[in-house]
Enzyme design. Sequence first.
Site, mmCIF file in Angstrom:
data_model
loop_
_atom_site.group_PDB
_atom_site.id
_atom_site.type_symbol
_atom_site.label_atom_id
_atom_site.label_comp_id
_atom_site.label_asym_id
_atom_site.label_seq_id
_atom_site.Cartn_x
_atom_site.Cartn_y
_atom_site.Cartn_z
ATOM 1 N N ASN A 4 45.659 33.559 32.483
ATOM 2 C CA ASN A 4 46.848 33.453 33.332
ATOM 3 C C ASN A 4 46.365 33.321 34.772
ATOM 4 O O ASN A 4 45.932 34.296 35.373
ATOM 5 C CB ASN A 4 47.729 34.701 33.148
ATOM 6 C CG ASN A 4 48.936 34.682 34.059
ATOM 7 O OD1 ASN A 4 49.210 33.687 34.730
ATOM 8 N ND2 ASN A 4 49.665 35.793 34.095
ATOM 9 N N TRP A 5 46.432 32.110 35.287
ATOM 10 C CA TRP A 5 45.915 31.858 36.640
ATOM 11 C C TRP A 5 46.844 32.383 37.731
ATOM 12 O O TRP A 5 46.471 32.357 38.915
ATOM 13 C CB TRP A 5 45.705 30.349 36.837
ATOM 14 C CG TRP A 5 44.498 29.780 36.146
ATOM 15 C CD1 TRP A 5 43.617 30.447 35.329
ATOM 16 C CD2 TRP A 5 44.044 28.424 36.224
ATOM 17 N NE1 TRP A 5 42.634 29.584 34.900
ATOM 18 C CE2 TRP A 5 42.872 28.333 35.425
ATOM 19 C CE3 TRP A 5 44.494 27.287 36.876
ATOM 20 C CZ2 TRP A 5 42.166 27.136 35.281
ATOM 21 C CZ3 TRP A 5 43.790 26.098 36.731
ATOM 22 C CH2 TRP A 5 42.639 26.028 35.937
ATOM 23 N N LYS A 6 48.062 32.768 37.349
ATOM 24 C CA LYS A 6 49.033 33.262 38.340
ATOM 25 C C LYS A 6 49.161 32.243 39.484
ATOM 26 O O LYS A 6 49.150 31.057 39.224
ATOM 27 C CB LYS A 6 48.638 34.662 38.817
ATOM 28 C CG LYS A 6 48.432 35.603 37.619
ATOM 29 C CD LYS A 6 48.305 37.052 37.988
ATOM 30 C CE LYS A 6 48.119 37.884 36.721
ATOM 31 N NZ LYS A 6 48.050 39.312 36.979
ATOM 32 N N HIS B 283 56.446 38.526 31.946
ATOM 33 C CA HIS B 283 55.313 39.145 32.658
ATOM 34 C C HIS B 283 55.850 40.182 33.648
ATOM 35 O O HIS B 283 56.877 39.960 34.292
ATOM 36 C CB HIS B 283 54.496 38.078 33.383
ATOM 37 C CG HIS B 283 53.166 38.587 33.819
ATOM 38 N ND1 HIS B 283 53.017 39.407 34.920
ATOM 39 C CD2 HIS B 283 51.927 38.440 33.282
ATOM 40 C CE1 HIS B 283 51.749 39.732 35.043
ATOM 41 N NE2 HIS B 283 51.053 39.160 34.068
ATOM 42 N N GLU C 115 55.024 40.888 36.534
ATOM 43 C CA GLU C 115 55.206 40.382 37.907
ATOM 44 C C GLU C 115 56.545 39.660 38.045
ATOM 45 O O GLU C 115 57.171 39.691 39.098
ATOM 46 C CB GLU C 115 54.022 39.473 38.281
ATOM 47 C CG GLU C 115 52.759 40.306 38.499
ATOM 48 C CD GLU C 115 51.453 39.579 38.227
ATOM 49 O OE1 GLU C 115 51.455 38.335 38.136
ATOM 50 O OE2 GLU C 115 50.421 40.269 38.091
ATOM 51 N N GLU D 108 50.604 44.591 28.357
ATOM 52 C CA GLU D 108 49.907 44.659 29.641
ATOM 53 C C GLU D 108 50.420 45.869 30.420
ATOM 54 O O GLU D 108 51.445 45.782 31.109
ATOM 55 C CB GLU D 108 50.182 43.394 30.463
ATOM 56 C CG GLU D 108 49.744 42.113 29.798
ATOM 57 C CD GLU D 108 49.534 40.996 30.814
ATOM 58 O OE1 GLU D 108 48.419 40.484 30.866
ATOM 59 O OE2 GLU D 108 50.455 40.669 31.572
ATOM 60 N N GLY E 285 45.160 43.848 37.522
ATOM 61 C CA GLY E 285 44.559 43.554 38.824
ATOM 62 C C GLY E 285 43.995 44.770 39.537
ATOM 63 O O GLY E 285 43.670 44.708 40.716
ATOM 64 N N SER F 110 42.994 43.822 33.524
ATOM 65 C CA SER F 110 41.585 43.971 33.902
ATOM 66 C C SER F 110 40.611 43.738 32.747
ATOM 67 O O SER F 110 39.590 44.419 32.641
ATOM 68 C CB SER F 110 41.344 45.335 34.555
ATOM 69 O OG SER F 110 42.133 45.465 35.725
ATOM 70 N N GLY G 45 43.836 37.737 33.566
ATOM 71 C CA GLY G 45 44.188 37.275 34.906
ATOM 72 C C GLY G 45 42.938 36.928 35.696
ATOM 73 O O GLY G 45 42.325 35.874 35.491
ATOM 74 N N GLY G 46 42.528 37.827 36.573
ATOM 75 C CA GLY G 46 41.412 37.587 37.498
ATOM 76 C C GLY G 46 40.174 36.970 36.857
ATOM 77 O O GLY G 46 39.615 35.995 37.388
#
Length: 263
Positions: A13-15, A106, A108, A178, A184, A222, A243-244
Amino acid sequence: MSGSAITPWVVGNWKMNPMQADAKALLQDFKKLLQNNEIKEQDCYLGIAPTMLALGSVQSELASSVRPVYPVAQDVSRIAGTGAYTGEVSAELLKDQQIDFVLIGHSERREFFAETASILNEKVKNALNAGLTIIYCVGESLEQRENGQAEQVVLQQICDIATVVQAEQWKNIVVAYEPIWAIGTGKTASPEDAQAMHAKIRAGLTQITPLGASMAILYGGSVKPENAVELAACPDINGALVGGASLNAESFYKIAQAFANTK
Ligand code: 13P
């Protein structure tokens, strides 16, 4: 090797990342790593969820990969079809562009864009009716966990969509657990805690649908090469939503390898 019957998924997930030139380099590096042929198609599904803006170019870039890597939308409109809805992209428009996967729910989106259960239900219904496969995200906040409400919150999020999912549509749903406090932050749920929640999610799903036993339940929060092997070894963790670490080709590849190796 655990020999799990459920094929794992590893989805990046590149966000709201990265800039164009970095995205191109990242994909080229990732495709080069895939040429090692260590991550077989039947051992792990792979997906990348870029911004809506980059979805088309990422899809074209991925088309020349040695093995399938599916482009995934990060979001979809709650409005179906086409029409005068400025800024929106419907499930039908995604499908028309051969995008078959979408993230919904998600944390976010729930938190920063006020996506309530009823909005998410509209998205889920439209996406499934258009023939998309959904990666439905659930997870509790730190406060909810500390108050002992984690399980209740997560199971409620699953029950929320049960009102709009038809019996045969559960096969088109992947769940991603999640925990918000792990996103993150560098803090991962311990494999024991993650497995315990995944087992509860699976038990909840099997009460709703006979397909629950075979549904993939991904972990997100993470995930990195350093913890992927341990997470992948848990029987009810069937992949990762990353993610990251998905913004680095080598890290993302190593995570995918960890999950593919469980097959
Ligand atoms: P991080 O891997 O950066 O914690 O993000 C997890 C996530 O939100 C994936 O959807």
